[in-house]
Design a protein around this motif. Sequence first.
Motif, short mmCIF file in Angstrom:
data_model
loop_
_atom_site.label_atom_id
_atom_site.label_comp_id
_atom_site.label_asym_id
_atom_site.label_seq_id
_atom_site.Cartn_x
_atom_site.Cartn_y
_atom_site.Cartn_z
N ALA A 113 0.82 -1.22 0.00
CA ALA A 113 0.00 0.00 0.00
C ALA A 113 0.85 1.27 0.00
O ALA A 113 0.31 2.37 -0.11
N GLY A 114 2.17 1.12 0.18
CA GLY A 114 3.04 2.29 0.11
C GLY A 114 3.49 2.86 1.44
O GLY A 114 4.06 3.96 1.48
N PHE A 115 3.28 2.14 2.54
CA PHE A 115 3.76 2.62 3.84
C PHE A 115 5.29 2.58 3.87
O PHE A 115 5.90 1.71 3.24
N VAL A 175 -9.13 -0.43 3.98
CA VAL A 175 -9.13 0.60 5.02
C VAL A 175 -8.34 1.81 4.55
O VAL A 175 -7.30 1.66 3.89
N ASN A 176 -8.84 2.99 4.86
CA ASN A 176 -8.10 4.23 4.58
C ASN A 176 -7.33 4.65 5.82
O ASN A 176 -7.92 4.83 6.89
N VAL A 177 -6.02 4.76 5.68
CA VAL A 177 -5.15 5.11 6.81
C VAL A 177 -4.48 6.44 6.52
O VAL A 177 -3.80 6.59 5.49
N THR A 178 -4.69 7.40 7.41
CA THR A 178 -4.07 8.71 7.25
C THR A 178 -2.71 8.72 7.94
O THR A 178 -2.59 8.31 9.10
N ILE A 179 -1.70 9.18 7.20
CA ILE A 179 -0.35 9.23 7.74
C ILE A 179 0.21 10.65 7.60
O ILE A 179 -0.31 11.47 6.85
N PHE A 180 1.26 10.91 8.35
CA PHE A 180 2.00 12.17 8.26
C PHE A 180 3.41 11.81 7.81
O PHE A 180 4.10 11.03 8.45
N ARG A 181 3.84 12.37 6.64
CA ARG A 181 5.16 12.03 6.08
C ARG A 181 5.80 13.29 5.49
O ARG A 181 5.17 13.96 4.67
N ARG A 188 -1.28 12.57 4.25
CA ARG A 188 -1.81 11.87 3.08
C ARG A 188 -2.55 10.63 3.55
O ARG A 188 -2.36 10.17 4.67
N THR A 189 -3.39 10.09 2.68
CA THR A 189 -4.18 8.90 3.03
C THR A 189 -3.82 7.76 2.10
O THR A 189 -3.80 7.93 0.86
N LEU A 190 -3.52 6.61 2.68
CA LEU A 190 -3.20 5.40 1.92
C LEU A 190 -4.33 4.40 2.08
O LEU A 190 -4.89 4.24 3.17
N SER A 191 -4.68 3.72 1.00
CA SER A 191 -5.69 2.67 1.05
C SER A 191 -4.97 1.33 1.11
O SER A 191 -4.09 1.05 0.29
#
Length: 217
Positions: free
Chosen positions: A47-49, A82-88, A93-96
């Motif tokens: 998912a790109g984390f 699931v939509n997960v909001t991250i701070f980078r 941004r939000t990753l699915s």
Amino acid sequence: DGRVTRGFLGLSWGANVDRTMARALGIDRPIGFVVGSVVEGGPADNAGFEEGDVIVEWNAQEVTDWNNFRALVANTPPGTDVNVTIFRDGDSRTLSVEIGEMDAEAIAGEVDSDEREELRESLGFSVEDLNDNFRNQLQLRSEVQGVVVMQIDQTSNAFRQGLRQGDVVIQVSGERIENSDQFFSSVNAFVQSGEDVILLRINRQGNNMYIAFELSQ
């Protein structure tokens, strides 16, 4: 489907975000946690984390810390998007991500001797495989499967709630137990889910009983 399943993402904890960490990361308030590492090829990786991401929301629900996040992941059915909001890098941004699956068998090999000792301390008792010798001593039928409670701390929550030496644990929070490896992997998976109250189904002198108790921190 007759077995216990838990959600799986494939990332580890790096640090909870306190006020000092929030200032260092440029976040306006302490929230969430920092990702320590990402399992290659896992759902989070796909998912790109990335390592160093700060996870702050799960489907628009605020993530307070790592334990809160573990519980959210573990209790989400595998296959759920699931939509997960991250701070980078100063931006939100939000990753699915599609939740993967982890069950007790999947992590059995990860419960080493040191981790078993930690689990014993949290539980307040030790167990051994149920063999024919124990069956004869406890007068149990051959079809009974589980692990035998051995040394139990009389100051433990398990003892206070009624668990006793010689009880045979046959289920951990709904999952059937056949040996000590499965017992510890199931308890470990339960702990990883972020829960702190565990339910055991036991056999005592041929009678089935249920005992619930809080794990020691």
